[in-house]
Design an enzyme around this catalytic site. Structure first.
Site, PDB file in Angstrom:
ATOM      1  N   GLU A 399       0.822  -1.274  -0.156  1.00 33.11           N
ATOM      2  CA  GLU A 399      -0.072  -0.128  -0.017  1.00 33.11           C
ATOM      3  C   GLU A 399       0.985   1.049   0.139  1.00 33.11           C
ATOM      4  O   GLU A 399       0.471   2.255   0.491  1.00 33.11           O
ATOM      5  CB  GLU A 399      -0.816  -0.038   1.036  1.00 33.11           C
ATOM      6  CG  GLU A 399      -1.963  -1.209   1.101  1.00 33.11           C
ATOM      7  CD  GLU A 399      -3.002  -1.070   2.323  1.00 33.11           C
ATOM      8  OE1 GLU A 399      -3.082  -0.226   3.123  1.00 33.11           O
ATOM      9  OE2 GLU A 399      -3.819  -1.907   2.405  1.00 33.11           O
ATOM     10  N   ASN A 454      -4.959  -5.318  -2.185  1.00 35.54           N
ATOM     11  CA  ASN A 454      -5.684  -5.226  -1.195  1.00 35.54           C
ATOM     12  C   ASN A 454      -6.819  -4.458  -1.542  1.00 35.54           C
ATOM     13  O   ASN A 454      -7.082  -3.410  -1.706  1.00 35.54           O
ATOM     14  CB  ASN A 454      -4.952  -4.444   0.040  1.00 35.54           C
ATOM     15  CG  ASN A 454      -3.375  -4.944   0.336  1.00 35.54           C
ATOM     16  OD1 ASN A 454      -3.144  -5.984   0.078  1.00 35.54           O
ATOM     17  ND2 ASN A 454      -2.756  -4.243   1.170  1.00 35.54           N
ATOM     18  N   TYR A 460     -15.095  -1.441   3.593  1.00 31.85           N
ATOM     19  CA  TYR A 460     -14.774  -0.034   3.523  1.00 31.85           C
ATOM     20  C   TYR A 460     -15.661   0.609   2.319  1.00 31.85           C
ATOM     21  O   TYR A 460     -14.966   0.951   1.197  1.00 31.85           O
ATOM     22  CB  TYR A 460     -13.340   0.270   3.389  1.00 31.85           C
ATOM     23  CG  TYR A 460     -12.588  -0.128   4.843  1.00 31.85           C
ATOM     24  CD1 TYR A 460     -12.935   0.477   5.898  1.00 31.85           C
ATOM     25  CD2 TYR A 460     -11.378  -0.708   4.613  1.00 31.85           C
ATOM     26  CE1 TYR A 460     -12.201   0.201   7.286  1.00 31.85           C
ATOM     27  CE2 TYR A 460     -10.618  -0.921   5.823  1.00 31.85           C
ATOM     28  CZ  TYR A 460     -11.279  -0.827   6.964  1.00 31.85           C
ATOM     29  OH  TYR A 460     -10.494  -0.836   8.131  1.00 31.85           O
ATOM     30  N   LYS A 554     -10.146  -7.547  12.515  1.00 30.60           N
ATOM     31  CA  LYS A 554     -10.379  -8.208  11.088  1.00 30.60           C
ATOM     32  C   LYS A 554      -9.809  -9.928  11.477  1.00 30.60           C
ATOM     33  O   LYS A 554     -10.018 -10.677  10.263  1.00 30.60           O
ATOM     34  CB  LYS A 554      -9.674  -7.758  10.082  1.00 30.60           C
ATOM     35  CG  LYS A 554     -10.168  -6.270   9.780  1.00 30.60           C
ATOM     36  CD  LYS A 554      -9.676  -5.904   8.351  1.00 30.60           C
ATOM     37  CE  LYS A 554     -10.181  -4.463   7.880  1.00 30.60           C
ATOM     38  NZ  LYS A 554      -9.495  -3.310   8.751  1.00 30.60           N
TER      39      LYS A 554
END
Length: 792
Positions: A399, A454, A460, A554
């Protein structure tokens, strides 16, 4: 001969000290390694855990040093370390997750070892910005190593001094062994290979090496292959194993052992060993991952290395427990995120047959001053872990495009890392974990050999049905690029309801989410690997959501490893061969509905559910191992599921009103659920943006509200941009129309994801996007206006 002694006891620690002590500070806190100072404050939320320089001290006596040369081996010190020996600074190491060694000198009768450990914020050591706690401390073990003057390499990037490269072709395996030596003339290196039973497969000496001189002559840096210092001598040999027993994943993780002995005048001076496996790997963009020539879909999890109160200061037993839970679930691969993990864990993966994605903590935010650190951490990762057959790919970053994907320095850093890995290890491909906001057409996406994304569609924002079309689009557009899912998941705590929805943090929604993802993945064999985020809940001290601050929930298993959430068993039903049956909702006993849905997971061909001994029904397995029953909810009910020889039990209890213990309660929440009016047939802030925008009035309202709420933020951003003078700032201004404050490009996928959020959840996330928080009064006013818009 080499002697290795653990020196984890009798250390003294101080968080308050400001300088290196001149004598052993017995008034400091006495600790045993491994140790972190953030075991509590790094897990309680607030993003206020102690980040700074702390000190560790220990006394060593001359009697503990028996060899001519001595080293200290540190397996993990986060994140920077300065090592002092009798007041003299001997070494500095930047990088909190890899092994480093320090050569000792001037050993006295009593010796003071001091380590200054620093996990404070800086602009050149990764990681600095990420969704997990950066625990400070000497959180892995320390070993005193004694060797003779002639010994295998110990200095270079924590090298084991021994490199084993097996290449399988047809019915044989060519195994190249290479040892790196610190020695004077007149030595020999004897290599041996043993099978798993300890039987000798073959033995050769340096004189028989096909690649090095018989006398172990000095090699150039090119010859050393960048696995040892230029002062080292490289000696190699080749073995051929006919009909090798292959390392075949979880089905048969067979290991050979290579041994190197350094001999002088017939006497052994030093000895090193390395388990290794013979196997082939292939990443087919159309058919997925292949192990030893057969299709071997990689389906598994990611893992962080922390636990309650002790943080990342784990023991071998902790590592073993994690491995056992992962294997129980049926996984065959682990993404070891987002940094180098303990050597013991890679060893366990070798022994258990788990395929590993290994990576460095080059994450979230690119730092122009951090390039050297990414290079050194990658060298350490590869040099220290090259021999592990479990590792099949090296991860460049995660990321990393949080600040945009077009930065020249960012791209150059990735090209340099990619080239470095190819030179150091041509046997494994490079990969990256790319975030949704980075468009699939960006240059950075196509630097590594293979790639994964991802995505958090359905958590989200967006919906779970967005995964399949997105990956199908990538696969169609780039048919020669192997694509996988590096992260996907959603959070679950002990919250429950019978109508689960995105953002409710319930165990029921998490189970639904993963059921849908399993269905999506199973229909796409081209995905080279899929890794659930995450196997375990983990600490992220900056987080404040779900009702427990400082945590990311998570995980398929709770932080303490005591409770396996229902979603864990969804994967076990899909992946595991071990017969079992599981009734979901064991923590959701009190229910108000007269007829309730009961979900059962099993890998058996048929399951029957009983309520108080009476059969509710019998179902045969369909395409997926998920079974749904409608059960009358009257009084108290004992549920029993039977599948083959397996049984499981659960309970239900009929109640008149919803049990508020099941409803999420966020710390610091400014608006309670009962304050939100939800008239039948009309919208409220509990509805999703996508649903509201299905009507003309709703769409107009959402657009007007968004424009009004973000106007102040946009004005502030514009003023800041106008002050920018550099070319870099000018480029940022040019792209600002499609980016938010974090530099995230708002592509079509992001816009579609936003439609999956409820209005209330968007309100709670606005501060994360750099805007002013929404007040309770503003929320209620917006809700009142939505109450006047009729649903479609």
């Amino acid at each position: 001969m080499r002697k290795q002694t653990r020196i984890n006891d009798n250390w003294y620690f101080s968080k308050e000290a400001k300088e290196v002590p001149a004598a052993l500070p017995k008034d400091w806190q006495e600790v045993t390694l491994p140790h972190t100072w953030n075991g509590t404050d790094g897990q309680d939320g607030g993003n206020d855990y102690h980040r700074g320089t702390c000190y560790y001290a220990k006394e060593l006596t001359r009697e503990e040093f028996e060899n001519e040369i001595s080293y200290l081996e540190f397996e993990g010190v986060n994140s920077s370390a300065e090592v002092y020996w009798n007041g003299e600074k001997l070494a500095v190491h930047h990088g909190g997750y890899s092994t480093f060694r320090v050569g000792l000198k001037n050993i006295q009768e009593k010796n003071l070892l001091v380590v200054a450990v620093d996990n404070s914020v800086n602009d050149f050591v990764y990681p600095q910005n990420a969704d997990f706690t950066f625990y400070g401390g000497i959180y892995r073990g320390v070993t005193l190593i004694g060797v003779n003057e002639d010994h295998f390499e110990l200095d270079h990037y924590g090298t084991p001094g021994f490199k084993v490269t097996p290449v399988v072709k047809d019915d044989s395996a060519m195994v190249e062994v290479e040892a790196f030596v610190q020695a004077k003339e007149g030595y020999q290196v004897e290599f041996q290979i043993y099978d798993a039973a300890g039987a000798l497969v073959g033995s050769k000496t340096g004189e028989e090496s096909s690649q090095q001189t018989a006398d172990g002559g000095k090699c150039t840096g090119e010859d050393v292959g960048k696995f040892a210092a230029l002062e080292s001598l490289a000696v190699s040999a080749e073995f051929v194993i006919q009909q090798p027993h292959l390392w075949d994943g979880v089905d048969d993780p067979y290991l050979y052992t290579a041994k190197a002995k350094l001999l002088k005048n017939g006497e052994v001076q030093d000895e090193v060993t390395a388990p290794f496996g013979c196997r082939t790997i292939n990443f087919d963009p159309e058919k997925g991952f292949f192990l030893n020539g057969r299709s071997y879909p990689l389906r598994g999890v990611s893992r962080h290395q922390d636990r309650p109160e002790i943080g990342n200061a784990l023991t071998l037993e902790h590592h073993k427990e994690d491995i056992d839970l992962i294997l129980e679930m049926g996984a065959n691969t682990i993404r070891l995120a987002h940094y180098q993990h303990a050597k013991e864990f890679y060893d366990l993966c070798d022994q258990k047959g788990l395929i590993v994605w290994a990576e460095i903590p080059y994450i979230t935010t690119h730092m122009s001053k951090g390039r050297e650190n990414t290079i050194s951490q990658m060298k350490e990762l590869i040099i220290q872990n090259y021999n592990h057959p479990c590792i099949v790919t090296w991860g460049l970053s995660n990321e990393i495009t949080g600040g945009g994907a077009k930065d020249k320095s960012l791209l150059e850093n990735h090209y340099e890392l990619n080239d470095l890995v190819h030179k150091m290890d041509p046997t494994r491909p490079t990969t990256m974990a790319v975030i949704t906001m980075c468009d699939m057409d960006e240059e950075i996406v196509h630097i590594s050999d293979i790639v994964s994304y991802n995505h958090y569609f359905g958590w989200y924002g967006g919906t779970v049905d967005m995964y399949g079309p997105w990956f199908d689009k990538f696969h169609k557009k780039y048919p020669n690029k192997a694509i996988g899912i590096s992260e996907y998941g959603c959070e679950a705590l002990n919250w429950h309801n019978s109508d689960p929805k995105q953002g409710d943090y319930s165990e029921e929604y998490q189970a639904f989410y993963h059921e849908e993802l399993i269905k999506t993945i199973a229909k796409r064999p081209y995905l080279w690997a899929t890794h659930v985020w995450n196997m375990f809940d983990f600490a992220a001290d900056a987080r404040a959501e779900g009702g427990e601050n400082g945590m990311n929930h998570k995980g398929l298993v709770t932080f303490d490893r005591k409770y396996k959430k229902d979603a864990f068993f969804a994967y076990k039903a899909w992946l595991s061969k071990e017969p079992f049956v599981h009734i979901c909702g064991k923590r959701y006993v009190d229910r108000v509905e007269d007829v309730t849905k009961v979900t059962v997971y099993t890998n058996q061909p048929e399951v029957e559910l009983f309520a108080n001994g009476v059969s509710v029904g019998k179902q045969k397995k369909g395409e997926f191992p998920f079974f749904y029953f409608e059960v009358k909810n009257q009084g108290e009910t004992t549920l029993t599921a039977k599948a083959g020889d397996c049984t499981d039990e659960s309970r239900l209890k009929k109640v008149d009103t919803f049990n508020e213990d099941y409803r999420m309660k966020e710390e610091g929440e400014i608006l309670n659920w009962f304050e939100i009016t939800t008239p039948t047939g009309f919208y409220s802030i509990n509805d999703s943006v996508g649903d509201i925008m299905k009507t003309f009035r709703g769409k107009l309202f959402i657009l007007q509200t968004a424009k009004r709420l973000l106007a102040g933020k946009g004005k502030a951003k514009k003023n800041a941009e106008e002050k920018a003078q550099s070319k870099e700032k000018a480029q940022e201004k040019k792209e600002s129309k499609s980016k938010n404050k974090s530099g995230i490009k708002l592509n079509k996928t992001i816009i579609e994801m936003a439609k999956g959020f409820t209005v209330k959840r968007i309100f709670s996330m606005i501060p994360m996007m750099g805007a002013k928080p929404i007040t309770k009064e503003e929320m209620l006013a917006i809700n009142a206006k939505l109450n006047k818009i009729r649903k479609k």
